[in-house]
Design a protein around this motif. Sequence first.
Motif, PDB file in Angstrom:
ATOM      1  N   LYS A  82     -19.211  -7.886  20.936  1.00  0.00           N
ATOM      2  CA  LYS A  82     -18.027  -7.125  20.526  1.00  0.00           C
ATOM      3  C   LYS A  82     -17.049  -6.966  21.684  1.00  0.00           C
ATOM      4  O   LYS A  82     -15.834  -6.897  21.482  1.00  0.00           O
ATOM      5  CB  LYS A  82     -18.434  -5.738  20.010  1.00  0.00           C
ATOM      6  CG  LYS A  82     -19.119  -5.738  18.658  1.00  0.00           C
ATOM      7  CD  LYS A  82     -19.462  -4.309  18.244  1.00  0.00           C
ATOM      8  CE  LYS A  82     -20.203  -4.269  16.917  1.00  0.00           C
ATOM      9  NZ  LYS A  82     -20.590  -2.888  16.541  1.00  0.00           N
ATOM     10  N   ASN A  83     -17.586  -6.905  22.913  1.00  0.00           N
ATOM     11  CA  ASN A  83     -16.741  -6.733  24.097  1.00  0.00           C
ATOM     12  C   ASN A  83     -16.172  -8.049  24.623  1.00  0.00           C
ATOM     13  O   ASN A  83     -15.487  -8.057  25.653  1.00  0.00           O
ATOM     14  CB  ASN A  83     -17.533  -6.054  25.216  1.00  0.00           C
ATOM     15  CG  ASN A  83     -17.849  -4.605  24.894  1.00  0.00           C
ATOM     16  OD1 ASN A  83     -17.179  -3.985  24.076  1.00  0.00           O
ATOM     17  ND2 ASN A  83     -18.879  -4.059  25.536  1.00  0.00           N
ATOM     18  N   PHE A  84     -16.456  -9.133  23.944  1.00  0.00           N
ATOM     19  CA  PHE A  84     -16.050 -10.456  24.434  1.00  0.00           C
ATOM     20  C   PHE A  84     -14.524 -10.566  24.518  1.00  0.00           C
ATOM     21  O   PHE A  84     -13.793 -10.114  23.623  1.00  0.00           O
ATOM     22  CB  PHE A  84     -16.606 -11.537  23.505  1.00  0.00           C
ATOM     23  CG  PHE A  84     -16.210 -12.932  23.886  1.00  0.00           C
ATOM     24  CD1 PHE A  84     -16.675 -13.504  25.060  1.00  0.00           C
ATOM     25  CD2 PHE A  84     -15.360 -13.678  23.078  1.00  0.00           C
ATOM     26  CE1 PHE A  84     -16.311 -14.797  25.416  1.00  0.00           C
ATOM     27  CE2 PHE A  84     -14.984 -14.958  23.420  1.00  0.00           C
ATOM     28  CZ  PHE A  84     -15.469 -15.524  24.602  1.00  0.00           C
ATOM     29  N   ASP A  85     -14.060 -11.184  25.597  1.00  0.00           N
ATOM     30  CA  ASP A  85     -12.629 -11.426  25.809  1.00  0.00           C
ATOM     31  C   ASP A  85     -12.270 -12.762  25.166  1.00  0.00           C
ATOM     32  O   ASP A  85     -12.587 -13.831  25.693  1.00  0.00           O
ATOM     33  CB  ASP A  85     -12.334 -11.451  27.311  1.00  0.00           C
ATOM     34  CG  ASP A  85     -10.846 -11.607  27.594  1.00  0.00           C
ATOM     35  OD1 ASP A  85     -10.062 -11.818  26.646  1.00  0.00           O
ATOM     36  OD2 ASP A  85     -10.461 -11.528  28.779  1.00  0.00           O
ATOM     37  N   TYR A  86     -11.598 -12.703  24.020  1.00  0.00           N
ATOM     38  CA  TYR A  86     -11.308 -13.918  23.262  1.00  0.00           C
ATOM     39  C   TYR A  86     -10.223 -14.778  23.916  1.00  0.00           C
ATOM     40  O   TYR A  86     -10.071 -15.952  23.581  1.00  0.00           O
ATOM     41  CB  TYR A  86     -10.887 -13.564  21.831  1.00  0.00           C
ATOM     42  CG  TYR A  86     -12.053 -13.136  20.971  1.00  0.00           C
ATOM     43  CD1 TYR A  86     -12.776 -14.061  20.218  1.00  0.00           C
ATOM     44  CD2 TYR A  86     -12.451 -11.798  20.928  1.00  0.00           C
ATOM     45  CE1 TYR A  86     -13.851 -13.673  19.445  1.00  0.00           C
ATOM     46  CE2 TYR A  86     -13.525 -11.407  20.160  1.00  0.00           C
ATOM     47  CZ  TYR A  86     -14.225 -12.342  19.415  1.00  0.00           C
ATOM     48  OH  TYR A  86     -15.295 -11.945  18.645  1.00  0.00           O
ATOM     49  N   GLU A  87      -9.482 -14.221  24.844  1.00  0.00           N
ATOM     50  CA  GLU A  87      -8.437 -14.994  25.510  1.00  0.00           C
ATOM     51  C   GLU A  87      -8.979 -15.731  26.733  1.00  0.00           C
ATOM     52  O   GLU A  87      -8.649 -16.900  26.953  1.00  0.00           O
ATOM     53  CB  GLU A  87      -7.288 -14.075  25.920  1.00  0.00           C
ATOM     54  CG  GLU A  87      -6.512 -13.496  24.734  1.00  0.00           C
ATOM     55  CD  GLU A  87      -5.352 -12.648  25.200  1.00  0.00           C
ATOM     56  OE1 GLU A  87      -5.143 -12.550  26.433  1.00  0.00           O
ATOM     57  OE2 GLU A  87      -4.654 -12.072  24.334  1.00  0.00           O
ATOM     58  N   ASN A  88      -9.813 -15.054  27.527  1.00  0.00           N
ATOM     59  CA  ASN A  88     -10.263 -15.647  28.787  1.00  0.00           C
ATOM     60  C   ASN A  88     -11.757 -15.940  28.840  1.00  0.00           C
ATOM     61  O   ASN A  88     -12.235 -16.566  29.790  1.00  0.00           O
ATOM     62  CB  ASN A  88      -9.902 -14.705  29.952  1.00  0.00           C
ATOM     63  CG  ASN A  88      -8.426 -14.356  29.969  1.00  0.00           C
ATOM     64  OD1 ASN A  88      -7.579 -15.235  29.826  1.00  0.00           O
ATOM     65  ND2 ASN A  88      -8.114 -13.077  30.123  1.00  0.00           N
ATOM     66  N   GLY A  89     -12.515 -15.496  27.855  1.00  0.00           N
ATOM     67  CA  GLY A  89     -13.967 -15.635  27.888  1.00  0.00           C
ATOM     68  C   GLY A  89     -14.442 -17.044  27.555  1.00  0.00           C
ATOM     69  O   GLY A  89     -13.693 -17.878  27.030  1.00  0.00           O
TER      70      GLY A  89
END
Length: 854
Positions: A278-285
């Motif tokens: 849920k905490n995943f960074d969808y832009e930089n991850g």
Amino acid sequence: MKRSCKAILIILCATLLVVGCSRKKDKFISRNFHAVSTEFNTLYNGYNALNQGRENLNSGYTDNYWDVLPIERMQIFEEVVLPGQSKNEDFTRAEEKAVKAIQKHSMNIDGKEKNPQMDEAYLLLGKSRYFDQRFIPALEAFNYILYKYPASDKINQAKVWREKTNIRLDNNDLAIENLKRLLYQEELEGQDLADATSMLAQAFLNTKYVDSAITQLEIASNATKNNDERGRYRFIQGQLYNKLGKKDSANMAFDEVIKLNRRTPRIYMISAHIEKVKNFDYENGNKLEITELLTKLEENRENRPFLDKIYHQIGAYHLNNQSDTLAVVYFNKSLRTNSRDKLLKARNYEILGDMNFDKSIYKDAGKYYDSTLGSLVLNSKPYRVIKRKRDNLEDVIYYEAIAQVNDSILRLVNLSDADRLAYFESLIEKLKIEVAEEEERKKREEAAQRNTGLATVNNTIGGQSSQVGASNQAAVFYFYNPTTVSYGKNEFIKIWGDRNLEDNWRWSSKTKSIGISNDINNNVLATATEEELFDPQFYISKIPAEEKEIDSISKERNYAYYQLGLIYKEKFKEYELAKGKFQNLLESKPEERLILPSKYNLYKIYEALGENDEATIAKNEIIEKYPNSRYATILSSPESATERDENSPESLYEALYKQYENQEYADVISKSENYINVFDGEAIVPKFELLKATATGRLYGYEAYNKAVNYIAITYANTEEGIQAQNIEAKVLPKLANKDFISDDKITSNYKIFFKFENPEMEKVKGFQKTLDTVLKNIRYYDLRSSVDVYNSNTVLVIVHGLKNAEVAKAFDQLLNKEDKRKIKEPYFAIASENYQIVQIHKNLDAYLNIENN
């Protein structure tokens, strides 16, 4: 002789032991006898019962991972427990053992307790009451330890448990103060430190001090030797960091949970993984890394009990990654796991509903919202939010269904005979294929079912073995075995559903379960015989042919288009959808009353979409073709658009309502009918209908009002006024239905007198009322006032209020002096307030006067 000596010796020793173990003597034997008996007998059994109760309590408790977990896993019940009752027999037994230990083994000598196990007994007593959710008695037990046994080695435990109880009683500030003092004064270690700091963290959470709670949980996590507790504390830490928006710190806490692996309950590890996703960074991850993690969680056999949560999170990941198709697949997978987590199911349904809503597939969205409501607590805040969404979809689903059905019918009406025949022949070919496939599937299932039934002869069914032999062949016949019969019934219902015993029952099932039925009305299929089912002429004969019927279908479709256009424009701001509906309506040769408002709404939609050229064309067309309309007035004078238009529906309604308050009922009914026609299709029409119904009731009575209200309840069922009409039908009208008068001997107060005027001029009535008011001022001892009530279109009543009983009302003229009697010459009638209400509701004044005259 030797035997006699042995017997005497045994009796002597037993006597000495009993005498020596008295609770009233402070002897070495007494103290140790009672201490050992307390510890290894009574308290041992008591703590076994307590632990069993806690295990049962934990097994029946389900954590809500959608919110911050409580520090302690304990289900709090809402129902009140009466004295002498208990929620759990194990805790009752533990309490009984504690009480027995105190009663049988307490050695209170000279104000001091000589049995060193009594503090344990009181601690057990408090714990059993605590877990039985009787917190006040539990607090008394813990306070008794602190008062009576200050030197006990259990004193710190007692202090912690006292504060746990205070927290349950919402005394959080007191618990914080006491726990801080305990941590400052005592050098706690190990489990005592973990218990004290974890409870302090709970008190901080309850008082919204999240930072302080995280600090205490860190201490508790390091101090506890229990890995179950450590995993829970670390997970709550991560949740709290997320609440503060510190995702990096949260992920570090979740990593600590994941490191524990099998040493802590697996649900914590799975939930920690999910929270990290849920905490995943969808832009930089790193999306590949997350995808591999989710795949690993999904494929791990140990995670099968948690697939509902894993599938949901995979769906959420794909949804955030704009992979809507994959998201739908995994949300549906999560639903098919038959999860016990109702909030998870509700969330799945809500997301699927929102996805359909965003795609403007409102009918399917409504179905998903219905399923969401079924998984939420009735009247809770989430329930009310979804209910509001669902209610907003009610009208659009209703009108879309009408538009779809009527469009299909009108398409068939407009086809030539040859095209109709070709159309239904192609449908019938598809129907034959689907019926054949359905029949083949049923045959396979029937064969499998028969094989299952026959197999029961030589195989074990339901745990019972059937023996082969001539003597017991009848006993193993399918229908003689209740287990196989029950199995067969269940399989039948699973395959066929609940079917009535009738001819061609399978055909009825086929026609309703096959997909082709979407193109043909289900009612038509249900009434078709086996021969008619594949006859094109049967379906062609069902197409409307009369002009009147076709015209009615067309009008209904056009009105549905208009309503859909308004709903999409006003409620959902779906301007493209609204534009399409209004354009389709104008191309369908609608009734004159729908043309102008549709064009005006199209003009407003063009403006909202920035299509200025189309807006200008629509504006000029309205001004040129309808120069005297209120729409043309608004468009030709933009500077007055923000001012209140006297000819607007709202202004006209307000003016009409003032006439209603002035009892101009006939005029209100007439004007309402006119405005309903003028503004047909607009949102204010139900208001005019309800005002008209109310005026009708005041002028013509109960029956007319009942009919008018029923019309509104049916015709405008989904509007606020329609719901109000339904409420009036259900709750108000039944109370008004009685038309029997009440006899005067049952009424002791509140009478009126009235003067009756037939076909009067209102100026004459007002003049009489003015004279009457002057006369009433001269009457002493009574506070009387008058009013004018319209009875019906031909009769007006002037009422005198404030008479206390029937005798005074009937002798009203005796209250007047000679001069005033000469002013009031009209005849009057006395009536109780309750009977006057019945007269006005049912318009049965003549019936009342006949009773009085007789």
